[in-house]
Design a protein around this motif. Structure first.
Motif, PDB file in Angstrom:
ATOM      1  N   LYS A 163       0.831  -1.197   0.000  1.00  0.00           N
ATOM      2  CA  LYS A 163       0.000   0.000   0.000  1.00  0.00           C
ATOM      3  C   LYS A 163       0.873   1.257   0.000  1.00  0.00           C
ATOM      4  N   GLU A 164       1.894   1.212   0.827  1.00  0.00           N
ATOM      5  CA  GLU A 164       2.789   2.364   0.896  1.00  0.00           C
ATOM      6  C   GLU A 164       3.425   2.628  -0.469  1.00  0.00           C
ATOM      7  N   LEU A 195       0.929   4.038  -2.842  1.00  0.00           N
ATOM      8  CA  LEU A 195       0.648   5.430  -2.530  1.00  0.00           C
ATOM      9  C   LEU A 195       1.739   6.374  -2.929  1.00  0.00           C
ATOM     10  N   ARG A 196       2.963   5.940  -2.669  1.00  0.00           N
ATOM     11  CA  ARG A 196       4.084   6.792  -3.037  1.00  0.00           C
ATOM     12  C   ARG A 196       4.101   6.992  -4.550  1.00  0.00           C
ATOM     13  N   LYS A 197       3.740   5.938  -5.263  1.00  0.00           N
ATOM     14  CA  LYS A 197       3.696   6.070  -6.723  1.00  0.00           C
ATOM     15  C   LYS A 197       2.593   7.040  -7.117  1.00  0.00           C
ATOM     16  N   VAL A 198       1.451   6.917  -6.475  1.00  0.00           N
ATOM     17  CA  VAL A 198       0.317   7.784  -6.790  1.00  0.00           C
ATOM     18  C   VAL A 198       0.679   9.253  -6.592  1.00  0.00           C
ATOM     19  N   VAL A 199       1.368   9.533  -5.482  1.00  0.00           N
ATOM     20  CA  VAL A 199       1.698  10.938  -5.254  1.00  0.00           C
ATOM     21  C   VAL A 199       2.955  11.352  -6.003  1.00  0.00           C
ATOM     22  N   ALA A 211       6.061   9.302  -6.836  1.00  0.00           N
ATOM     23  CA  ALA A 211       7.387   8.707  -6.770  1.00  0.00           C
ATOM     24  C   ALA A 211       7.620   7.898  -8.027  1.00  0.00           C
ATOM     25  N   PRO A 271       0.339   0.538  -8.570  1.00  0.00           N
ATOM     26  CA  PRO A 271      -0.574   1.143  -7.592  1.00  0.00           C
ATOM     27  C   PRO A 271      -2.016   0.727  -7.832  1.00  0.00           C
ATOM     28  N   ALA A 272      -2.375   0.591  -9.107  1.00  0.00           N
ATOM     29  CA  ALA A 272      -3.761   0.237  -9.408  1.00  0.00           C
ATOM     30  C   ALA A 272      -4.123  -1.099  -8.769  1.00  0.00           C
ATOM     31  N   LEU A 321      -3.703  -0.730  -4.431  1.00  0.00           N
ATOM     32  CA  LEU A 321      -4.488   0.217  -3.641  1.00  0.00           C
ATOM     33  C   LEU A 321      -5.935  -0.192  -3.481  1.00  0.00           C
ATOM     34  N   LYS A 322      -6.400  -1.073  -4.319  1.00  0.00           N
ATOM     35  CA  LYS A 322      -7.763  -1.542  -4.167  1.00  0.00           C
ATOM     36  C   LYS A 322      -7.919  -2.340  -2.887  1.00  0.00           C
TER      37      LYS A 322
END
Lengths: 796, 237
Positions: free
Chosen positions: A316-317, A320-324, A326, A407-408, A411-412
């Motif tokens: 998850k981390e 998330l980092r990829k989403v924001v 990274a 991430p896809a 993150l689900k």
């Protein structure tokens, strides 16, 4: 950003204490083992490098060749050093050391037995530049009746060792003034405690030294003007032998070859007889280095496996980092910095461990490594380098796996991402257990070989034999030996007493005999021991033919010879009794008896031909066989007798079986160290397994819940979780067995007498590893299996 | 013509496993203008989340074109997409997806860290975001110490701290009770009012009420597109 990584790392560690503990403990133990092994290897490789002229110092050794037999001896003729120095200008100076072994040092009323005393030439301290705490290197051993003491010896007599300077000690009937006190060097092939000046020796002895090209008694060292001159000098040595030695030796079939041995090669690269100190073994350096690398590898694998197994939790981390924003390289950097941080942290724990373990390790390995190794810049740099390297290696795979998550997907939250290749993880577990098993099997085989050697029938009884060292040079004691023996036998607890020049386990003398062969006399070199009348009886050595030496038969003293079976065989004598044997100048020698073969040297080598000669007046040891139930009484009696006849000499005694077993000291040492390290590897591997099992159990919580709802029993679930791991260990057993078998087969080649490698060793080691693995895993599995299924199913 | 944030043509996404090929998106043409609030609705499995992931550049289409603020995304590299993402996008998820090991403040600061914003600036902007979401008093709490509504507000603060052009929300109220759900929706529409484009996937018709436009997806295709009259009317008032 780095602060952010640190923060996450720290919080992950503190929140997953078991995980952190497994990793840090494992790595710290691994690194600590590595450091210890590094220090050991480093120490072994540093022998004699303390001396600043080490690259110019060579030892001259000689091969004595008779027929096709070569005796490689580290001691040479006393005439060699002056001869070489005179003939070769490239030799700056040459010196001799003559072993005086153990001596009793006396100062006023104080008498202490000191080992490793040597005669040395006056240039000793110019060639070997010890740190002289007192005295002038040029003057120390110049005058007759002078000596140099190591600081440790001086400290035995004086609270302040420096006070020993200029005091006069006595050894036997000679007096010596202390003209130098030196700081002893631990990593040196020669570790003298006492050096007495060569000029103290009587003039006739020194005169004899100048021309005697027969007896070898001196360690010869040359200091070259240039380290490159060695090869040239070596090439000229055969001519030197031809010109100087051969003519002096006259007509003999024995040939002498001289060889130069670089000072720094002596400790690890020598196979010469008569070394004054035990030498090292290069193969052990390799073995230890491998073990060190293996332990580290096992610990690193723990990190890799746990980090990837745990990756699900961090998916998850990552997402998330990829989403924001990274990108992958930033994530790789993050995870690499985590693993490097972890190793750096482990290094500090490891250094602490090393500090704690160093005294134990020193006594195990017979070393004297000080803890100031930290201060060496090379050490600090390499330890840092190693931390980085381990961090990179063990962190790279988890970093690649973790940074790869989409991430896809992660993150689900409903699907668990693929936490890296489970196959790889399994492979690594197999690798860990294979290594551990090889070490365990190795340890067991070394142990059983040691046991085998000690329980082997040697052909004589080494137990219950008390040996007293007879002080050499004190003729009054030597002359009283027959009376002492008689006196000893007065106590019923002492059943037999005898004297001998050599005891089993020591290197024997080698003599060229003239023997009868096909009607004519021929030369034959054979091992020889000189004994007293009672020797064979006391040792329980059985006669095969003929008789023992007898006091009734006066000719035995000069002309009686007893052979062992091997000698009779080698000489091709079917009926050896009465055959002619002797030296070129006598003709009356006859074989009077043949004894059954007994292992008079170590079981490393087969029984070689041996000639036993009678020399009751010539002795080094007094031996007494004592009854098992009266050791204390017998020893008291012995001490009493000794004090009566040799009041000026402390009784220096030991038991024959102990001294005989000392020959296996190198192996014993290796066994202990090997044993500890294999224990460590299996512990680290099991810790990793425990971690893996925890995560598997966690990952399969839902599955366990569903199975329980459907009616599975606790034991069924424990079985389910344990089965997979047990299988891996079994694969490891299959892989480890042939590797260990091959390796140990090689090691056993060092021994003439070998324990058979039986299948039970592999079965037992395998079972131990399997049990450990099952206990480790099922502990975790049972906990998972016993959780309430409702709870388990609720975890999402 | 008004500026398009999103412009897709014939967007397709197929998942291929060993035996079956599943079509998640079967040709989606979607244009979203700057400042719009679009809700994507449809039954489970209709491709809503897939569409949102592609729009968020977390996934790539199998076919078709996708332009984001005029950039052709189908040809962009992973690194370029990561760059576009961090500079222009904010995500809000149903399950919040906060990092458990980081505090409220640190979670919100994360996007700024990847943007390389200075420390002073970060502190200021995080403070503003927290105040806007009413969570400043929780700054040093960890996510698990917060209620669902509070966690989602942290997530929205994180999504907006970098002033993104577009916020993508995947069922943002799915894990919340109705009171907190309304709170979150109000926050989103306030952000939209302030000029941020919002694309939201939702099951909830009442949440969809906050949007200007409702796109209905079925079996990977857009079946209807309705202009939300109520919202437009409200804006006109």
């Amino acid at each position: 950003m780095l602060k952010n990584y640190l923060l996450i790392f720290w919080r992950n560690m503190t929140r997953n204490k078991v995980y952190a503990a497994i990793n840090i403990t494992g790595l710290a133990i691994g690194i600590a083992s590595c450091i210890l092994i590094y220090l050991y290897v480093q120490h072994e490789l540093s022998y004699d490098k303390y001396f600043t002229k080490h690259d110019r110092i060579y030892r001259v050794v000689n091969n004595l060749i008779v027929e096709d037999e070569v005796e490689k001896a580290s001691v040479t003729h006393a005439a060699l050093a002056p001869g070489l120095a005179a003939d070769f200008p490239e030799i700056e100076t040459a010196l001799r050391m003559i072993n005086r072994n153990k001596q009793v040092l006396r100062l006023d009323e104080k008498a202490i037995t000191i080992e490793h005393a040597f005669w040395a030439d006056s240039n000793y301290f110019e060639v070997f530049d010890y740190k002289l705490l007192e005295g002038d290197p040029k003057a120390v051993l110049q005058e007759p009746n002078t000596m140099a003491l190591s600081k440790d010896v001086a400290a035995k007599f004086f609270d302040d060792p420096m006070k020993a300077m200029y005091s006069t000690f006595r050894i036997g009937s000679q007096s010596y003034k202390v003209t130098g006190i030196f700081e002893p060097v631990d990593a040196a092939h020669m570790k003298p405690n006492v050096l007495t000046s060569m000029s103290t020796l009587p003039a006739e002895v020194r005169q004899n030294f100048k021309s005697n090209w027969f007896g070898t008694n001196s360690y010869t060292y040359v200091l070259l003007s240039d380290s490159k001159a060695a090869a040239g000098l070596q090439a000229k040595l055969p001519d030197f032998v031809k010109k100087r030695i051969s003519p002096a030796r006259g007509n003999t079939t024995e040939r002498v070859e001289l060889h130069l041995q670089a000072l720094t090669d002596i400790h690890l690269n020598t196979d010469y007889l008569w070394e004054a100190f035990p030498v090292g073994k290069k193969s052990y350096i390799y073995i230890f280095s491998f073990v060190g690398i293996f332990i580290l590898l096992i610990a690193s694998i723990n990190y890799m496996n746990l980090a990837t197994a745990r990756s699900v939790k961090r998916a998850k981390e990552v997402g998330l980092r990829k989403v924001v924003g990274a990108d992958r390289s930033q994530l790789i950097l993050q995870f690499l910095s985590e693993s490097i941080l972890l190793t750096v942290f482990s290094v500090f724990v490891a250094l602490l461990l090393v500090e704690l373990m160093l005294p134990t390790f020193n006594s195990l390995s017979d070393k004297n490594i000080a803890s100031n190794y930290f201060l060496e810049p090379i050490f600090a740099a390499s330890i840092l380098g190693i931390a980085l390297l381990i961090g990179l290696i063990s962190g790279s795979y988890p970093a690649l796996v973790l940074s790869h998550f989409k991430p896809a997907d992660v993150l689900k939250g409903s699907t668990t991402p693929n936490s890296g290749s489970a196959v790889l993880r399994k492979g690594l577990v197999v690798l860990q257990f294979t290594i551990s098993l090889v070490l365990i099997i190795g340890t067991i085989i070394v142990y059983s070989q040691m046991h085998y050697l000690k329980s082997q029938d040697l052909g004589f009884t080494k137990e219950q034999v008390l040996v007293v060292d007879i002080p050499s040079g004190d003729t009054t004691i030597v002359n009283q030996m027959p009376v002492i023996k008689e006196q000893l036998l007065k106590n019923p607890k002492i059943t037999e007493a005898t004297t001998t020049v050599m005891i089993p386990g020591e290197t024997t003398g080698v003599i060229i005999f003239d023997v009868e062969r096909n009607g004519t006399m021929a030369e034959k070199t054979m091992n020889t021991i000189f004994v007293d009348y009672e020797f064979l009886d006391l040792m329980d050595i059985n006669l095969k033919a003929g008789r023992n030496f007898s006091k009734e038969i006066a000719t035995d003293q000069e002309n009686g010879f007893i052979l062992n079976e091997a000698a009779a065989n080698v000489l091709g004598w079917a009926d050896p009794i009465g055959k002619r044997i002797g030296f070129s100048d006598t003709t009356a020698g006859r074989v009077v008896g043949v004894v059954k073969d007994f292992n008079y040297t170590s079981l490393h080598s087969p029984i070689e031909p041996l000639v036993i000669m009678l020399a009751p007046q010539n002795n080094g040891y007094l031996m007494a066989r004592v009854s098992p139930n009266g050791i204390t009484e017998a020893m008291d009696h012995m001490q009493e007798t000794w004090s009566k006849f040799a009041p000026s000499h402390p009784m220096d005694y030991f038991f024959l079986d102990e001294s005989f077993n000392k020959q296996y000291r190198a192996e014993e040492k290796m066994l202990t160290i090997f044993g500890y390290f294999s224990l460590l590897t299996i512990i680290i591997a099991c810790m990793g397994l425990f971690g893996l099992a925890s995560f598997t159990a966690e990952q399969r919580t839902r599955e366990i819940g569903i199975r329980k709802v459907l009616g599975s029993s606790v034991s069924g679930i424990v079985m389910l979780l344990t089965k997979d791991f047990a299988l891996l260990v079994m694969v490891a057993i299959v892989l480890a067995s042939p590797i260990a078998w091959y390796g140990m087969q090689q090691w056993l080649q060092d021994f003439a007498y070998r324990t058979p490698i039986s299948a039970w060793v592999f079965v037992a080691s395998g079972l131990v590893a399997l049990c450990l693995a099952i206990v480790t895993v099922s502990f975790k599995a049972a906990r998972a299996a016993m959780t309430d299924p409702v709870k388990a199913l609720r975890t999402e | 013509m008004e500026e398009l944030v999103i412009d897709t043509k014939n967007l397709q996404k197929r998942y291929v496993t060993d035996t079956v090929e599943t079509t998640a998106l079967a040709g989606v043409d979607l244009k979203i203008a700057k400042g719009e609030f679009v809700a994507i609705m449809g039954p489970s499995g209709c491709g809503k989340s897939t569409l949102l992931n592609i729009l968020g550049m977390l996934d790539s289409p199998s076919d078709g074109t996708f332009k984001f603020l005029g950039h052709d995304i189908s040809r962009a590299t992973e690194r370029q997409r990561a760059k576009l993402r961090k500079e222009n996008l904010g995500f809000v998820f149903q399950s919040f997806n906060l990092i458990d090991e980081l505090t409220v403040e640190e979670n919100i600061a994360l996007p700024l860290a990847y943007l390389g914003v200075s420390k002073a600036d970060t502190t200021k902007r995080v403070q503003e975001a927290m105040e806007r979401m009413g969570i400043a008093h929780r700054r040093s709490h960890f996510p698990q110490q917060l209620s669902g509504g509070q966690q989602q507000r942290v997530a929205i603060a994180r999504a907006t701290v970098s002033n993104p052009a577009l916020i993508l929300a995947d069922e943002p109220t799915g894990n919340l009770d109705s009171v907190h759900g309304r709170e979150v929706m109000t926050l989103l529409s306030e952000l939209n009012d302030a000029g941020t484009t919002v694309v939201m996937v939702t099951h909830s018709p009442s949440d969809a009420e906050y949007a200007h436009r409702i796109v209905n997806l079925f079996d990977g295709q857009i079946v209807t597109e309705n202009v939300n009259v109520k919202r437009h009317a409200a804006e006109l008032l």
